[in-house]
Design an enzyme around this catalytic site. Structure first.
Site, PDB file in Angstrom:
ATOM      1  N   LYS A 198      14.477  20.883   4.838  1.00 32.88           N
ATOM      2  CA  LYS A 198      13.928  22.123   4.278  1.00 32.88           C
ATOM      3  C   LYS A 198      14.889  23.272   4.552  1.00 32.88           C
ATOM      4  CE  LYS A 198      11.511  25.596   5.486  1.00 32.88           C
ATOM      5  NZ  LYS A 198      12.115  26.669   4.667  1.00 32.88           N
TER       6      LYS A 198
ATOM      7  N   GLU B 257      18.005  24.372  18.052  1.00 30.46           N
ATOM      8  CA  GLU B 257      19.104  25.332  18.248  1.00 30.46           C
ATOM      9  C   GLU B 257      18.508  26.699  17.980  1.00 30.46           C
ATOM     10  OE1 GLU B 257      21.999  24.612  19.226  1.00 30.46           O
ATOM     11  OE2 GLU B 257      22.403  22.546  18.611  1.00 30.46           O
TER      12      GLU B 257
ATOM     13  N   CYS C  37      24.318  32.877  15.487  1.00 34.74           N
ATOM     14  CA  CYS C  37      23.485  32.657  16.674  1.00 34.74           C
ATOM     15  C   CYS C  37      24.263  32.910  17.954  1.00 34.74           C
ATOM     16  CB  CYS C  37      22.872  31.268  16.640  1.00 34.74           C
ATOM     17  SG  CYS C  37      24.084  29.998  16.345  1.00 34.74           S
TER      18      CYS C  37
ATOM     19  N   GLU D  26      17.298  39.721  20.662  1.00 39.47           N
ATOM     20  CA  GLU D  26      18.288  39.310  19.669  1.00 39.47           C
ATOM     21  C   GLU D  26      18.120  40.167  18.412  1.00 39.47           C
ATOM     22  OE1 GLU D  26      17.920  35.425  17.680  1.00 39.47           O
ATOM     23  OE2 GLU D  26      20.041  35.202  18.181  1.00 39.47           O
TER      24      GLU D  26
HETATM   25  P1  NAP Z   1      13.125  31.427  11.438  1.00 39.27           P
HETATM   26  O1  NAP Z   1      11.995  32.196  10.862  1.00 39.27           O
HETATM   27  O2  NAP Z   1      12.997  30.762  12.739  1.00 39.27           O
HETATM   28  O3  NAP Z   1      13.518  30.384  10.271  1.00 39.27           O
HETATM   29  C1  NAP Z   1      14.314  29.267  10.450  1.00 39.27           C
HETATM   30  C2  NAP Z   1      13.771  28.124   9.602  1.00 39.27           C
HETATM   31  O4  NAP Z   1      12.467  27.753  10.055  1.00 39.27           O
HETATM   32  C3  NAP Z   1      13.591  28.486   8.126  1.00 39.27           C
HETATM   33  O5  NAP Z   1      13.857  27.355   7.335  1.00 39.27           O
HETATM   34  C4  NAP Z   1      12.125  28.856   8.076  1.00 39.27           C
HETATM   35  O6  NAP Z   1      11.561  28.795   6.797  1.00 39.27           O
HETATM   36  C5  NAP Z   1      11.528  27.829   8.991  1.00 39.27           C
HETATM   37  N1  NAP Z   1      10.205  28.174   9.512  1.00 39.27           N
HETATM   38  C6  NAP Z   1       9.641  29.410   9.655  1.00 39.27           C
HETATM   39  N2  NAP Z   1       8.388  29.297  10.170  1.00 39.27           N
HETATM   40  C7  NAP Z   1       8.158  27.985  10.359  1.00 39.27           C
HETATM   41  C8  NAP Z   1       7.060  27.231  10.864  1.00 39.27           C
HETATM   42  N3  NAP Z   1       5.929  27.809  11.294  1.00 39.27           N
HETATM   43  N4  NAP Z   1       7.173  25.883  10.923  1.00 39.27           N
HETATM   44  C9  NAP Z   1       8.292  25.277  10.514  1.00 39.27           C
HETATM   45  N5  NAP Z   1       9.358  25.922  10.017  1.00 39.27           N
HETATM   46  C10 NAP Z   1       9.309  27.260   9.946  1.00 39.27           C
HETATM   47  O7  NAP Z   1      14.419  32.271  11.609  1.00 39.27           O
HETATM   48  P2  NAP Z   1      14.894  33.498  10.766  1.00 39.27           P
HETATM   49  O8  NAP Z   1      14.239  34.705  11.291  1.00 39.27           O
HETATM   50  O9  NAP Z   1      14.738  33.171   9.314  1.00 39.27           O
HETATM   51  O10 NAP Z   1      16.463  33.401  11.184  1.00 39.27           O
HETATM   52  C11 NAP Z   1      17.089  34.100  12.268  1.00 39.27           C
HETATM   53  C12 NAP Z   1      16.934  33.416  13.629  1.00 39.27           C
HETATM   54  O11 NAP Z   1      17.493  32.120  13.638  1.00 39.27           O
HETATM   55  C13 NAP Z   1      17.624  34.155  14.729  1.00 39.27           C
HETATM   56  O12 NAP Z   1      16.756  34.388  15.792  1.00 39.27           O
HETATM   57  C14 NAP Z   1      18.771  33.247  15.178  1.00 39.27           C
HETATM   58  O13 NAP Z   1      19.127  33.301  16.509  1.00 39.27           O
HETATM   59  C15 NAP Z   1      18.275  31.916  14.860  1.00 39.27           C
HETATM   60  N6  NAP Z   1      19.413  31.024  14.611  1.00 39.27           N
HETATM   61  C16 NAP Z   1      19.833  30.186  15.608  1.00 39.27           C
HETATM   62  C17 NAP Z   1      20.920  29.359  15.401  1.00 39.27           C
HETATM   63  C18 NAP Z   1      21.422  28.411  16.447  1.00 39.27           C
HETATM   64  O14 NAP Z   1      22.287  27.610  16.154  1.00 39.27           O
HETATM   65  N7  NAP Z   1      20.928  28.462  17.647  1.00 39.27           N
HETATM   66  C19 NAP Z   1      21.556  29.367  14.171  1.00 39.27           C
HETATM   67  C20 NAP Z   1      21.097  30.226  13.203  1.00 39.27           C
HETATM   68  C21 NAP Z   1      20.029  31.044  13.437  1.00 39.27           C
HETATM   69  P3  NAP Z   1      11.526  30.151   5.920  1.00 39.27           P
HETATM   70  O15 NAP Z   1      12.920  30.444   5.595  1.00 39.27           O
HETATM   71  O16 NAP Z   1      10.758  29.794   4.721  1.00 39.27           O
HETATM   72  O17 NAP Z   1      10.854  31.197   6.770  1.00 39.27           O
END
Ligand code: NAP
Ligand code: MG
Length: 498
Positions: free
Chosen positions: A194, A269, A303, A400
């Site tokens: 996804k 991650e 990240c 963050e």
């Molecule tokens: P996010 O909301 O956590 O989204 C990441 C993924 O999870 C998306 O595909 C999202 O779908 C999905 N998702 C959201 N809610 C979910 C749920 N309840 N159950 C299952 N999947 C779900 O993150 P974001 O705010 O879009 O992205 C930024 C964050 O990602 C930052 O905090 C960053 O640190 C973190 N990040 C970490 C890394 C790493 O390698 N550690 C890399 C990149 C980003 P939708 O897009 O449809 O919401």
């Protein structure tokens, strides 16, 4: 910044977008069962690029069924390791053949500079497939020297963990796909992926390459949809054996709870608040350029971004000045402009989030040395921002931001233990960098920092052979290297009485 000029897409990217992309389930391009779609936006102009299916639980169910069939009764499980290896290598070759097209689609969808996508994102994905293509023929067990009375043949096998759900973020859409899909295929798993709702396009184009490479139907399924529906359904699905997630720490915790139903394997991650520490003996030109890039690259939506910059008191002013000059020199514009090196943030939500942090930095008393504002009224642009006079109690230092905002702090202690305490003063532990020419200081600091990865005189490093992941609240498990193969396999121990 002047009005946003949007360059033309190349013919191949145009052709792909003209198709109104659908989802890939069981080798077929399908709409969501509900018939619903959602818009995909160009973050530089806020224009709608296309619509993609809004998959939900019903579509995830279909995809998981297809992945289960492909795992247990399709040709995939009967392929020799050598043949599996060839297919994975071929995926790398196909990506390489279409570098420009993927770079353009990625840039349009995410906003990132096309020059970066062409230089880093797509070639990085190519090398991930090529590296992982080497694993099928190297995944071996051991024979074990057991001491039980009698004659025994005891050994281990590594078997695919099964059907895996993979949920990825929007900051490096194709890169995160490659980090997850390539090792899962190498282990012999089948996949339901996804992509993030903001950036589904390169995943769907990649689905076409999966078919072109000859990967059997149902081995890679791609369901576009929202996290709360499609993502949650995948994380809690009783017939998914493992979920691999990259995204926020908050959603990561939700994934863990959802996975508890069938105790599926989980790798995470998550977020970071990574320190870069500049010692007085560092090569300052290198350190300033490197730490500026470490926060402004990808508009800070990385990240591992070096969002907390620690400079020794004796060089603090020089570092603040140098990073600020670097910030003021970025060329901001539409990601598709090949001369731009700083695009918009990915979405309205992210733009609001970052501008909220900019407001709070002022109200908490940080000094805005450069930047600090959103740009224009169209597109999700913000200025690269340097904040001085920051301290550990400020929200901008603790949370963050995931945007191009660096908090600079000084240290005047030469005791490495004390320096490490500053660096480790965070709930995260994803990455860090140490800038010095003193090998002793570099390696002692690398040991003292609590993070999954530490870089010396560089930052945001990645390589397929280099295990990557977080400690503390930055995640569980490691991607890449030989460690990722453990996370996509189960070890089976066999004992035979002879
Ligand atoms: P996010 O909301 O956590 O989204 C990441 C993924 O999870 C998306 O595909 C999202 O779908 C999905 N998702 C959201 N809610 C979910 C749920 N309840 N159950 C299952 N999947 C779900 O993150 P974001 O705010 O879009 O992205 C930024 C964050 O990602 C930052 O905090 C960053 O640190 C973190 N990040 C970490 C890394 C790493 O390698 N550690 C890399 C990149 C980003 P939708 O897009 O449809 O919401
Ligand atoms: Mg989200």
């Amino acid at each position: 910044m002047n009005a946003i000029h949007k360059p033309e897409l190349g013919a191949a990217a145009k052709l792909f977008l003209a198709k109104a992309p659908k989802m890939l389930i069981d080798g077929k391009w399908v709409d969501a069962i509900s018939g619903e779609t959602f818009p995909v936006e160009d973050p530089s102009t806020e224009e709608v690029i296309t619509h993609v299916p809004a998959g939900n639980k019903l579509d995830v169910d279909r995809a998981v069924e297809a992945a289960r069939r492909a795992l247990e009764s399709g040709p995939w499980g009967r392929l020799s390791p050598g043949d599996r290896s060839k297919l994975i290598w071929r995926l790398g070759d196909l990506l390489e053949k279409h570098v420009d097209e993927f770079a353009e689609i990625e840039s349009l969808d995410n906003g990132k500079p096309v020059a970066n996508a062409r230089r880093d994102d797509v070639p990085g994905a190519v090398s991930m497939f090529h590296y992982m293509a080497g694993w099928p023929q190297r995944l071996s067990g051991e024979t074990l020297p057991v001491s039980s009375p009698g004659d025994w043949h005891a050994y281990t096998l590594r078997e695919p963990v099964g059907v895996v759900g993979q949920i990825i973020p929007w900051n490096f859409p194709l890169g995160m796909l490659a980090w997850k899909v390539a090792p899962a295929l190498a282990a012999g798993c089948t996949i339901v992926l996804k992509p993030a709702e903001q950036t589904p396009l390169t995943a769907l184009r990649f689905g076409e390459l999966v078919q072109e490479a000859g990967i059997p139907d149902g081995v890679v399924n791609i369901v576009t949809g929202y996290g709360e529906t499609a993502g949650a359904a995948l994380a809690e699905h009783p017939d998914v054996n493992k979920v691999a997630f990259t995204g926020s720490t908050e959603v990561g915790k939700r994934i863990v709870r959802a996975a508890a139903g069938n105790l599926k394997r989980v790798s995470l991650e998550l977020g970071g608040k990574s320190p870069a520490i500049v010692f007085p003996d560092a090569n300052l030109d290198l350190a300033i350029a490197g730490t500026a890039n470490a926060i402004f690259y990808n508009q800070g939506q990385t990240c591992t971004a070096a969002s907390r910059l620690f400079a020794h008191r004796s060089i603090y002013d020089q570092v603040v000045e140098g990073v600020s000059v670097a910030a003021s020199k970025v060329k901001i514009g539409h990601g598709l402009d090949p001369t731009v090196n700083f695009g918009p943030l990915v979405s309205r939500e992210q733009h609001q989030r970052v501008s909220g942090f900019l407001d709070s930095s002022r109200s908490e008393g940080a000094e805005v040395v450069t930047g600090g504002n959103v740009i224009g009224t169209r597109g999700y642009f913000v200025e690269p921002t340097v904040l001085a006079q920051t301290n550990r109690d400020m929200r901008v230092v603790r949370e963050e931001i995931f945007g191009p905002v660096v908090c600079v702090q000084s240290f005047d202690d030469d005791d490495l233990e004390a320096v490490a305490r500053f660096a480790n003063d965070t709930e995260y532990g994803l990455s860090a960098s140490v800038w010095t020419q003193d090998l002793r200081v570099a390696h002692l600091m690398a040991r003292k920092i609590k993070a999954g990865t530490v870089c010396i005189n560089t930052h945001n490093y990645a390589d397929p052979a280099w295990p990557f992941g977080g400690s503390k609240q930055s995640g569980w498990g490691r991607e890449m290297g030989k460690e990722v193969m453990e996370s996509y396999t189960e070890l089976k121990s066999i004992a035979a009485r002879l």
